[in-house]
Design a protein around this motif. Structure first.
Motif, PDB file in Angstrom:
ATOM      1  N   ALA A 151       0.829  -1.210   0.000  1.00 23.05           N
ATOM      2  CA  ALA A 151       0.000   0.000   0.000  1.00 23.05           C
ATOM      3  C   ALA A 151       0.860   1.256   0.000  1.00 23.05           C
ATOM      4  O   ALA A 151       0.440   2.309  -0.501  1.00 23.05           O
ATOM      5  CB  ALA A 151      -0.918  -0.009   1.222  1.00 23.05           C
ATOM      6  N   ASN A 152       2.060   1.159   0.555  1.00 21.82           N
ATOM      7  CA  ASN A 152       2.981   2.293   0.556  1.00 21.82           C
ATOM      8  C   ASN A 152       3.807   2.383  -0.723  1.00 21.82           C
ATOM      9  O   ASN A 152       4.161   3.467  -1.162  1.00 21.82           O
ATOM     10  CB  ASN A 152       3.941   2.194   1.746  1.00 21.82           C
ATOM     11  CG  ASN A 152       3.289   2.533   3.069  1.00 21.82           C
ATOM     12  OD1 ASN A 152       2.357   3.326   3.118  1.00 21.82           O
ATOM     13  ND2 ASN A 152       3.784   1.938   4.135  1.00 21.82           N
ATOM     14  N   TRP A 153       4.105   1.244  -1.309  1.00 26.92           N
ATOM     15  CA  TRP A 153       5.075   1.206  -2.394  1.00 26.92           C
ATOM     16  C   TRP A 153       4.558   1.738  -3.720  1.00 26.92           C
ATOM     17  O   TRP A 153       5.274   2.419  -4.445  1.00 26.92           O
ATOM     18  CB  TRP A 153       5.553  -0.229  -2.600  1.00 26.92           C
ATOM     19  CG  TRP A 153       6.641  -0.648  -1.650  1.00 26.92           C
ATOM     20  CD1 TRP A 153       7.149   0.058  -0.609  1.00 26.92           C
ATOM     21  CD2 TRP A 153       7.335  -1.902  -1.668  1.00 26.92           C
ATOM     22  NE1 TRP A 153       8.131  -0.662   0.031  1.00 26.92           N
ATOM     23  CE2 TRP A 153       8.260  -1.866  -0.594  1.00 26.92           C
ATOM     24  CE3 TRP A 153       7.264  -3.033  -2.464  1.00 26.92           C
ATOM     25  CZ2 TRP A 153       9.120  -2.941  -0.328  1.00 26.92           C
ATOM     26  CZ3 TRP A 153       8.108  -4.099  -2.193  1.00 26.92           C
ATOM     27  CH2 TRP A 153       9.034  -4.052  -1.141  1.00 26.92           C
ATOM     28  N   VAL A 154       3.340   1.348  -4.097  1.00 20.29           N
ATOM     29  CA  VAL A 154       2.856   1.625  -5.455  1.00 20.29           C
ATOM     30  C   VAL A 154       1.446   2.197  -5.422  1.00 20.29           C
ATOM     31  O   VAL A 154       0.723   2.065  -4.439  1.00 20.29           O
ATOM     32  CB  VAL A 154       2.862   0.340  -6.321  1.00 20.29           C
ATOM     33  CG1 VAL A 154       4.288  -0.182  -6.497  1.00 20.29           C
ATOM     34  CG2 VAL A 154       1.969  -0.734  -5.717  1.00 20.29           C
ATOM     35  N   ILE A 155       1.076   2.809  -6.535  1.00 21.82           N
ATOM     36  CA  ILE A 155      -0.281   3.321  -6.688  1.00 21.82           C
ATOM     37  C   ILE A 155      -1.213   2.214  -7.180  1.00 21.82           C
ATOM     38  O   ILE A 155      -2.314   2.048  -6.681  1.00 21.82           O
ATOM     39  CB  ILE A 155      -0.302   4.524  -7.658  1.00 21.82           C
ATOM     40  CG1 ILE A 155       0.422   5.716  -7.024  1.00 21.82           C
ATOM     41  CG2 ILE A 155      -1.737   4.900  -8.024  1.00 21.82           C
ATOM     42  CD1 ILE A 155       0.552   6.909  -7.931  1.00 21.82           C
ATOM     43  N   LEU A 165       7.453  -6.482  -7.649  1.00 22.58           N
ATOM     44  CA  LEU A 165       7.938  -5.938  -6.380  1.00 22.58           C
ATOM     45  C   LEU A 165       7.470  -6.792  -5.210  1.00 22.58           C
ATOM     46  O   LEU A 165       8.220  -7.031  -4.256  1.00 22.58           O
ATOM     47  CB  LEU A 165       7.448  -4.496  -6.201  1.00 22.58           C
ATOM     48  CG  LEU A 165       8.122  -3.423  -7.049  1.00 22.58           C
ATOM     49  CD1 LEU A 165       7.411  -2.079  -6.851  1.00 22.58           C
ATOM     50  CD2 LEU A 165       9.594  -3.284  -6.697  1.00 22.58           C
ATOM     51  N   LEU A 166       6.224  -7.263  -5.282  1.00 22.64           N
ATOM     52  CA  LEU A 166       5.706  -8.124  -4.223  1.00 22.64           C
ATOM     53  C   LEU A 166       6.522  -9.407  -4.129  1.00 22.64           C
ATOM     54  O   LEU A 166       6.834  -9.878  -3.030  1.00 22.64           O
ATOM     55  CB  LEU A 166       4.237  -8.446  -4.479  1.00 22.64           C
ATOM     56  CG  LEU A 166       3.583  -9.445  -3.508  1.00 22.64           C
ATOM     57  CD1 LEU A 166       3.667  -8.942  -2.076  1.00 22.64           C
ATOM     58  CD2 LEU A 166       2.128  -9.691  -3.915  1.00 22.64           C
ATOM     59  N   ARG A 167       6.903  -9.971  -5.294  1.00 24.69           N
ATOM     60  CA  ARG A 167       7.722 -11.176  -5.274  1.00 24.69           C
ATOM     61  C   ARG A 167       9.072 -10.892  -4.618  1.00 24.69           C
ATOM     62  O   ARG A 167       9.596 -11.721  -3.864  1.00 24.69           O
ATOM     63  CB  ARG A 167       7.936 -11.712  -6.694  1.00 24.69           C
ATOM     64  CG  ARG A 167       6.680 -12.200  -7.385  1.00 24.69           C
ATOM     65  CD  ARG A 167       5.997 -13.294  -6.594  1.00 24.69           C
ATOM     66  NE  ARG A 167       6.884 -14.427  -6.356  1.00 24.69           N
ATOM     67  CZ  ARG A 167       6.712 -15.324  -5.404  1.00 24.69           C
ATOM     68  NH1 ARG A 167       5.710 -15.204  -4.558  1.00 24.69           N
ATOM     69  NH2 ARG A 167       7.555 -16.332  -5.280  1.00 24.69           N
TER      70      ARG A 167
END
Length: 374
Positions: A151-155, A165-167
């Motif tokens: 929730a912080n990393w991407v829109i 990125l999640l991986r």
């Protein structure tokens, strides 16, 4: 070089770009790897010696038990530069990587040419924030914090790049994540920073908001602030072109066109020993010609961003061989030790010389190459 041993811990390191070019160290965010810089790499490596590393406990770098500190992580980066023989480097970093760029600039000013801290802050929130995050990882592994982190990393978490990125996050060694989280939890204000600085932040970053980046920019004399629209905490993928342009713009502004820039490039390509000998023999008669070459050739052609020094070196060799300018050709063959042109690439270039300028010229040039390289 792919792996570096630092006091028993293995660090994964990658180098791309011309060996003789200015060094650019890229540092990633907490819970990712060096691959977040992949979209920027092709453009940056055309002009700069790009060095990427997986931070301690991330990617293919080894994890060690216990809390890490900003001082420890900064020392890791300096040790990597030492292993690569890099005396000074520009440093760009995202999130904890950006905070490390600040730490390096404050603690190792003699090693840092400039910094580009992205989506970071001097002090990253109250300690309780990190204590809660760390407790989640200790009890449930990386999956326990994935929703809060993404929730912080991407829109847009549905993008393929966001899922990548999640991986990265889920594959992060919990020991490394906890160690680096402790470094952020315990971070204090770094010392004074005096090097050229461009602070970058995504306009929608909830983790390190624009106000935090403005605080950094206002604390460093001459620093610039760049706000990237429609971007969050890790803008490298979602706003790849804007991040690339910002980094290139920062670096281009430090390498002005002209005689001074020309001398820097001339030394980087031809080597200090050759330039020192040439300067020692400079007379009033040839000084104007030297100045013309410095500004017009080295300072205005070799500094252009359209081609890397490696490419310019190879083109120069081909033209000098075709024109039969032996002394200049031999000089630039020696310079390949700095530009990274390989004997195999020289051989390929001389095949083109043979095809378009004649076999005798290419054959003669090949003879000179063998003499110099031997």
């Amino acid at each position: 070089m792919n792996f570096v041993d630092i006091d028993g811990t293995v660090f994964h390191v990658r180098e791309e770009g011309p060996p003789g070019a200015p060094a650019l160290l890229l540092l990633h965010s907490l819970g990712t790897t060096m691959e977040i810089w992949a979209p920027q790499l092709p453009a940056l490596a055309r002009q700069y010696r790009v060095i990427r590393m997986d931070l301690r406990g991330h990617g293919l770098s080894g994890a060690t038990e216990g809390d890490y500190s900003m001082a420890m992580l900064a020392a890791d980066a300096v040790a990597v530069l030492d292993a690569l023989g890099v005396a000074r480097a520009h440093v760009a970093g995202v999130s904890i990587g950006g905070r490390l760029s600040l730490e390096l600039a404050a603690s190792y000013p003699e090693r840092v040419l400039s910094i580009i801290p992205c989506d970071t802050s001097f002090i990253s929130g109250p300690p309780e924030r990190w204590i809660t995050r760390m407790e989640g990882v200790k009890s449930g592994g990386m999956a326990a914090v994935q929703d809060a982190v993404m929730a912080n990393w991407v829109i847009d978490p549905s993008l393929p790049s966001s899922r990548a990125l999640l991986r990265m996050l889920l594959r992060t060694d919990p020991m490394g994540y906890l160690g680096c989280s402790a470094a952020l939890r315990d971070a204090t204000m770094p010392g004074p920073i005096t090097c050229p600085t461009t602070v970058v932040v995504g306009e929608a970053d909830p983790s390190s908001p624009v106000a935090k980046s403005r605080e950094i920019a206002e604390a460093i004399a001459g620093a610039k602030l760049v706000i990237i629209p429609h971007a969050s905490h890790i803008p490298n993928f979602e706003a790849a072109e804007a991040v690339t342009a910002t980094v290139l713009g920062h670096l281009a502004g430090l390498y002005a066109v002209g005689a001074e820039a020309g001398m820097a490039v001339r030394r980087a390509v031809l080597g200090h020993a050759h330039v020192d000998r040439s300067e020692a023999n400079l007379t009033a008669m040839d000084a104007p010609f030297r100045d013309f070459i410095l500004e017009g050739v080295w300072g205005r052609v070799w500094t252009r961003p359209g081609l890397s020094r490696h490419s310019r070196s190879l083109i120069t060799l081909s033209m000098l061989a075709a024109l039969g300018l032996d002394e200049e050709f031999k000089l630039h063959i020696r310079a390949t030790a700095n530009t990274g042109v390989t004997p195999e690439e020289i051989s390929e270039a001389l095949l083109h010389v043979a095809s378009y300028a004649g076999v005798p010229k290419a054959n003669h040039a090949l003879k000179l190459v063998k003499e110099i390289l031997q």
